[in-house]
Design an enzyme around this catalytic site. Structure first.
Site, short mmCIF file in Angstrom:
data_model
loop_
_atom_site.label_atom_id
_atom_site.label_comp_id
_atom_site.label_asym_id
_atom_site.label_seq_id
_atom_site.Cartn_x
_atom_site.Cartn_y
_atom_site.Cartn_z
N CYS A 25 6.31 5.68 4.43
CA CYS A 25 7.55 6.02 5.12
C CYS A 25 8.51 4.83 5.20
O CYS A 25 8.15 3.71 4.87
CB CYS A 25 7.25 6.55 6.52
SG CYS A 25 6.66 5.27 7.65
N ALA B 262 7.38 1.91 7.24
CA ALA B 262 6.40 1.09 6.51
C ALA B 262 7.10 0.08 5.61
O ALA B 262 6.70 -1.08 5.54
CB ALA B 262 5.48 1.98 5.69
N ARG C 1 -1.92 -4.51 5.36
CA ARG C 1 -1.52 -5.00 4.04
C ARG C 1 -2.05 -6.43 3.93
O ARG C 1 -2.02 -7.17 4.89
CB ARG C 1 0.01 -4.99 3.96
CG ARG C 1 0.62 -5.35 2.61
CD ARG C 1 2.03 -4.82 2.64
NE ARG C 1 2.92 -5.22 1.57
CZ ARG C 1 3.82 -6.18 1.71
NH1 ARG C 1 3.89 -6.91 2.81
NH2 ARG C 1 4.67 -6.43 0.73
N HIS D 2 13.06 -0.91 2.81
CA HIS D 2 13.38 -2.21 2.19
C HIS D 2 14.87 -2.50 2.36
O HIS D 2 15.26 -3.59 2.74
CB HIS D 2 13.09 -2.21 0.68
CG HIS D 2 11.69 -1.87 0.31
ND1 HIS D 2 11.38 -1.27 -0.89
CD2 HIS D 2 10.52 -2.04 0.96
CE1 HIS D 2 10.07 -1.09 -0.96
NE2 HIS D 2 9.53 -1.54 0.14
FE1 CFM Z 1 7.57 -4.59 -4.30
FE2 CFM Z 1 5.71 -3.27 -5.06
FE3 CFM Z 1 6.82 -2.89 -2.64
FE4 CFM Z 1 5.40 -5.10 -3.20
FE5 CFM Z 1 3.12 -4.02 -2.12
FE6 CFM Z 1 3.54 -2.17 -3.98
FE7 CFM Z 1 4.60 -1.82 -1.59
MO1 CFM Z 1 2.01 -1.67 -1.93
S1 CFM Z 1 5.74 -5.32 -5.25
S2 CFM Z 1 7.25 -4.84 -2.17
S3 CFM Z 1 3.71 -6.12 -2.26
S4 CFM Z 1 7.57 -2.45 -4.58
S5 CFM Z 1 1.80 -3.28 -3.54
S6 CFM Z 1 4.27 -2.17 -6.12
S7 CFM Z 1 3.70 -0.41 -2.83
S8 CFM Z 1 3.20 -2.86 -0.35
S9 CFM Z 1 6.62 -1.49 -0.96
#
Ligand code: CFM
Length: 544
Positions: free
Chosen positions: A64, A67, A98, A197
């Site tokens: 989500c 997260a 994580r 993000h």
């Molecule tokens: Fe970038 Fe990723 Fe992500 Fe990531 Fe991660 Fe991920 Fe993630 Mo899991 S590199 S920041 S450190 S998009 S592994 S492939 S899914 S937490 S949001």
């Protein structure tokens, strides 16, 4: 399940098989997210539909918005107190789940082992939770006197309309020496964690970047954007950068501190690892402060060497370039020796990669170095540019869900903007093949006829494995055991299971040796799912 590959499938048949069980409307939607990679030298591969809502009822791999904001971007910073405003579940289940590692640093200020939550109850939902939030901020401040406190909104907070930003502003003024700011990152805010993000990027840039005005005098100053120190990746990258004489001002956000974010404007180059999660900050740093950005990849030994050379070329200083070459020459022989040994066993083996928004791309480098072929790959929440490259950004349709996320206006700072290179210098680099703000995405990594799938789900994952029988499947914890029960080894590429680092030179060695063991292990061929041994479920009452 037998592991012999009896049938050579046509990718179009695979796609059809994946869609067969769906009702027609669902099948039509999913068909646009399953793409047969047909890129050739001259023509681009077909479009993929990405960053759209998951169809209700489908068991998605996604997370989500909360997260993405609280966990992914802000989670790895050790000296900011992160308070989840909401019921206890959201805070508790996102607490240290994580594997973003940190070193507590000389001051020992590290709040990551704590779980801060306002623990909203029914009455707070009915009468509002702002007072409780205020009290929580005060309590955290009294206990720890942190440099910063961040507030994260969960779904109910958005639904009842608590004004978290007003509370943060009020408390910041009241406390005086603590930067308090909030995120409207309610879980439902976007179609996935990707929205989180973006929300995190905006707020960190608005409230934190640029706070530390103290000039920095080191040489070759960079920011490393989109590196989260999972399993210690960031430690290995920092080791290499330091050895080369490159100064990493700020990592967004693995093993980072408040002060790193606050000093990011002092860097002369931003290096972007995970494009999906942090490209917004890269762009804003350029617009406001004049710091150019390049795409790098420290996953894979060759990729690491390439990225270091790219940094060297940017600064264009012989001293740095020579040092980088010396470091590569020192590190590579051991990597190459192990790769060669491992390759004698892994060559020709096959893998599938379904991870987040960048790793399904980055890890293909490591598999290539081992001679392994990626049969199918995709992202949970990538956007079209993560598949097809940034060139498609102007064509991406803005829908209601993307509009839900604030776009902030950033302008050149009248005092702090400083173009790091003149237009002529940039042009000269570009004429020599240097690429700024450039990312080709995942599709070009994939061979012709392979299958790229966005937002893969539980059903399709199992079906793919059943049909194509890869030697290895890479995804996350939700997929791990269902795939292993099919007799196929599964490597978690989010948390690395308990392994890592996999970045840089030492990380490549770790990865080669682990994957070699995994795909070479005989144990998977003995695997029988319970229902294969006893097709009928039997049970007895405990008192019998
Ligand atoms: Fe970038 Fe990723 Fe992500 Fe990531 Fe991660 Fe991920 Fe993630 Mo899991 S590199 S920041 S450190 S998009 S592994 S492939 S899914 S937490 S949001």
């Amino acid at each position: 399940m037998s592991k012999t590959k009896v049938v050579q499938w046509d990718p179009a048949d695979i796609k059809e098989e994946l869609l067969k069980k769906y009702p027609p409307k669902v099948a039509r939607k999913r068909a646009k997210q399953i793409m047969i990679n047909e890129a050739t030298e001259s023509e681009a591969p077909p479009e993929i539909v990405a960053n759209v809502r998951t169809i209700p009822g489908i068991i998605t791999m996604r997370g989500c918005t909360y997260a993405g904001c609280k966990g992914v971007i802000m989670g790895p910073t050790r000296d900011i107190v992160n308070i989840t405003h909401g019921p206890i579940g959201c805070g508790f289940y996102s607490w240290l789940t994580r594997r973003n590692q940190t070193s507590p640093g000389p001051d020992g200020e590290n709040y990551m082992p704590y779980c801060f939550s306002t623990d909203m109850q029914d009455q707070d939902i009915i009468f509002g939770g702002e007072k409780k939030l205020e009290a929580a901020i005060q309590e955290a401040y009294d206990l720890f006197h942190p440099k910063g406190i961040c507030i994260f909104s969960t779904c109910p907070v958005g639904l009842i309309g608590d004004d978290v930003h007003a509370v943060a502003k009020k408390m910041k003024a009241k406390l005086g020496d603590c930067n308090v700011f909030a995120f409207s990152c309610e879980g439902y805010k976007g179609v996935s964690q990707s929205a989180g993000h973006h929300i995190a990027n905006n707020q960190v840039f608005t409230h934190l970047v640029g706070e530390n005005k103290e000039p920095r005098t080191e040489e070759y100053k960079i920011n490393l954007l989109g590196e989260y120190n999972i399993g210690g990746d960031g430690f290995e990258i920092d080791r290499i950068l330091k050895k080369c004489g490159i100064t990493n001002i700020a990592t967004f956000s693995g093993n980072s501190t408040y002060d790193q974010f606050a000093s990011a404007q002092h860097a002369d180059l931003s290096c972007v690892m995970c494009h999906r999660s942090i490209n917004y900050v890269a762009d804003m740093l350029e617009t406001k402060y004049g710091i150019p950005w390049i795409k790098v990849n420290f996953i894979g030994a060759e990729a690491t060497a390439k990225s270091l050379r790219k940094i060297g070329k940017y600064f264009g200083d012989k001293k740095l370039i020579d040092k980088i070459e010396a470091v590569i020459a020192e590190e590579m022989p051991e990597v190459e020796a192990i790769a060669k040994d491992v390759r004698s066993r892994t060559e020709g083996k096959t893998a599938m990669l379904f991870v987040g928004g960048s790793r399904a791309h980055h890890y293909q480098e490591l598999f290539n170095e081992m001679g392994m072929k990626t049969l199918s790959a995709g992202y949970e929440f990538g956007h079209r540019d993560d598949y097809e490259g940034r060139r498609v950004i102007p064509d991406i349709k803005i829908d209601a869900d993307s509009r839900n996320i604030e776009e902030i206006e950033v302008e050149a700072d009248p005092e702090l903007y400083r173009a790091r290179k003149t237009e002529e210098e940039i042009k000269a680099l570009e004429d020599a093949g240097y690429e700024f703000k450039h990312y080709d995405g995942l599709n070009p990594d994939m061979d012709k006829g392979t299958i790229v799938i966005d937002d893969l789900n539980q059903y399709e994952a199992e079906k793919l494995v059943e049909l194509l029988k890869p030697d290895l499947f890479c995804a996350g914890i939700k997929e791990k055991f269902s795939i292993q029960k099919l007799g196929v080894p599964m490597k978690q590429l989010h948390s690395y299971d308990s392994g890592g680092p996999y970045a840089g030179f030492k990380g490549a060695i770790n990865f080669y040796t682990e994957i070699d063991r995994l795909v070479g292990s005989k144990v998977w061929s003995y695997m029988k799912a319970p229902w294969q041994e006893n097709p009928e479920l039997t049970a007895t009452f405990v008192w019998e």
